[in-house]
Motif scaffolding. Structure first.
Motif, PDB file in Angstrom:
ATOM      1  N   GLU A 111       0.824  -1.205   0.000  1.00 15.76           N
ATOM      2  CA  GLU A 111       0.000   0.000   0.000  1.00 15.76           C
ATOM      3  C   GLU A 111       0.862   1.260   0.000  1.00 15.76           C
ATOM      4  N   ILE A 112       1.815   1.275  -0.934  1.00 20.96           N
ATOM      5  CA  ILE A 112       2.717   2.411  -1.091  1.00 20.96           C
ATOM      6  C   ILE A 112       2.357   3.115  -2.394  1.00 20.96           C
ATOM      7  N   GLU A 113       2.248   4.418  -2.345  1.00 20.75           N
ATOM      8  CA  GLU A 113       2.024   5.196  -3.565  1.00 20.75           C
ATOM      9  C   GLU A 113       3.305   5.150  -4.387  1.00 20.75           C
ATOM     10  N   LYS A 114       3.161   4.974  -5.684  1.00 15.53           N
ATOM     11  CA  LYS A 114       4.332   4.866  -6.554  1.00 15.53           C
ATOM     12  C   LYS A 114       5.227   6.099  -6.476  1.00 15.53           C
ATOM     13  N   GLU A 115       4.630   7.248  -6.249  1.00 15.15           N
ATOM     14  CA  GLU A 115       5.394   8.480  -6.163  1.00 15.15           C
ATOM     15  C   GLU A 115       6.317   8.508  -4.941  1.00 15.15           C
ATOM     16  N   THR A 116       6.015   7.691  -3.936  1.00 15.95           N
ATOM     17  CA  THR A 116       6.830   7.688  -2.718  1.00 15.95           C
ATOM     18  C   THR A 116       7.738   6.457  -2.620  1.00 15.95           C
ATOM     19  N   LEU A 117       7.794   5.661  -3.686  1.00 12.99           N
ATOM     20  CA  LEU A 117       8.593   4.436  -3.642  1.00 12.99           C
ATOM     21  C   LEU A 117      10.063   4.705  -3.339  1.00 12.99           C
ATOM     22  N   THR A 118      10.668   5.653  -4.042  1.00 11.89           N
ATOM     23  CA  THR A 118      12.084   5.952  -3.813  1.00 11.89           C
ATOM     24  C   THR A 118      12.310   6.383  -2.371  1.00 11.89           C
ATOM     25  N   GLU A 119      11.441   7.218  -1.859  1.00 10.88           N
ATOM     26  CA  GLU A 119      11.548   7.668  -0.468  1.00 10.88           C
ATOM     27  C   GLU A 119      11.427   6.478   0.486  1.00 10.88           C
ATOM     28  N   THR A 120      10.517   5.561   0.201  1.00  7.35           N
ATOM     29  CA  THR A 120      10.334   4.374   1.041  1.00  7.35           C
ATOM     30  C   THR A 120      11.573   3.498   1.037  1.00  7.35           C
ATOM     31  N   LEU A 121      12.096   3.221  -0.169  1.00  2.19           N
ATOM     32  CA  LEU A 121      13.265   2.343  -0.272  1.00  2.19           C
ATOM     33  C   LEU A 121      14.510   2.931   0.382  1.00  2.19           C
ATOM     34  N   ASN A 122      14.559   4.249   0.509  1.00  2.00           N
ATOM     35  CA  ASN A 122      15.707   4.926   1.109  1.00  2.00           C
ATOM     36  C   ASN A 122      15.504   5.289   2.575  1.00  2.00           C
ATOM     37  N   SER A 123      14.330   5.038   3.104  1.00  2.00           N
ATOM     38  CA  SER A 123      14.064   5.462   4.480  1.00  2.00           C
ATOM     39  C   SER A 123      14.842   4.610   5.480  1.00  2.00           C
ATOM     40  N   ASP A 124      15.260   5.246   6.559  1.00  2.00           N
ATOM     41  CA  ASP A 124      16.006   4.536   7.602  1.00  2.00           C
ATOM     42  C   ASP A 124      15.208   3.362   8.151  1.00  2.00           C
ATOM     43  N   ALA A 125      13.918   3.568   8.367  1.00  2.00           N
ATOM     44  CA  ALA A 125      13.088   2.502   8.941  1.00  2.00           C
ATOM     45  C   ALA A 125      13.041   1.294   8.004  1.00  2.00           C
ATOM     46  N   PHE A 126      12.859   1.521   6.706  1.00  2.00           N
ATOM     47  CA  PHE A 126      12.790   0.414   5.761  1.00  2.00           C
ATOM     48  C   PHE A 126      14.138  -0.292   5.666  1.00  2.00           C
ATOM     49  N   LEU A 127      15.207   0.485   5.604  1.00  5.35           N
ATOM     50  CA  LEU A 127      16.541  -0.106   5.451  1.00  5.35           C
ATOM     51  C   LEU A 127      17.012  -0.833   6.712  1.00  5.35           C
ATOM     52  N   GLN A 128      16.474  -0.491   7.863  1.00  6.42           N
ATOM     53  CA  GLN A 128      16.807  -1.235   9.081  1.00  6.42           C
ATOM     54  C   GLN A 128      16.137  -2.605   9.089  1.00  6.42           C
TER      55      GLN A 128
END
Length: 167
Positions: A111-128
């Motif tokens: 449930e991620i908007e495509k426009e925010t995918l790059t931000e999601t993949l680079n977020s500290d929380a996701f990368l942890q």
């Protein structure tokens, strides 16, 4: 600088990968990015000096990003790629937790908007919580033959700081 170029390329390609909604194309696996450093041969037996027929037999079913004369990357149908021109072909895959990932499906399932995918993949929380690797094969063509092949990757868990510095 090499990592910065890879990062920028991955960001543009992320957006490009998202433009082909509804299309189902196979994804390259980790072994597909192996390149013999001595012979310059890919795991699918494509090497420098090969022609379009050999390349398309190995990679024609995958999404191929094409840059003509150094222009912006676009997705061309395999039979529309102008192999006789100066072209660069890119075959990318994002690996999330070591699994090749269809980004459209990933966005839908999470449930991620495509426009925010790059931000999601680079977020500290996701990368942890996840590993994110962007891999690509890069083929350079002149006069209908492959003149160079490179296999490169960017580990978002190690290199995401480059993206954050660009904001």
């Amino acid at each position: 600088m090499k990592k910065l170029i890879a990062l920028l390329t991955s960001l543009f390609l992320t957006l490009g990968l998202l433009t082909a909604c509804g299309e189902s194309t196979p994804l390259l696996g980790a072994a597909d990015y192996e390149l013999d450093p001595v012979t310059g041969t890919t795991s699918k037996n494509v090497s420098i000096g090969d022609n379009a027929e050999t390349f398309l037999a190995a990679y024609g079913d995958y999404k191929i990003f094409t840059s003509v004369d150094g222009g912006a990357y676009q997705v061309f149908e395999a039979e529309e790629i102008p192999f006789d021109s100066a072209v660069t072909l890119l075959l990318p895959t994002f690996f999330i937790d070591e699994t090749p990932t269809d980004l459209d499906l990933f966005c839908k399932e999470n449930e991620i908007e495509k426009e925010t995918l790059t931000e999601t993949l680079n977020s500290d929380a996701f990368l942890q919580a996840h590993s994110v690797i962007y891999s690509y094969l890069l083929f350079t063509w002149e006069n209908g033959v492959i003149t160079d092949i490179r296999s490169e990757y960017m580990d978002y868990n190690e290199d995401a700081a480059y993206y954050k510095e660009l904001k």
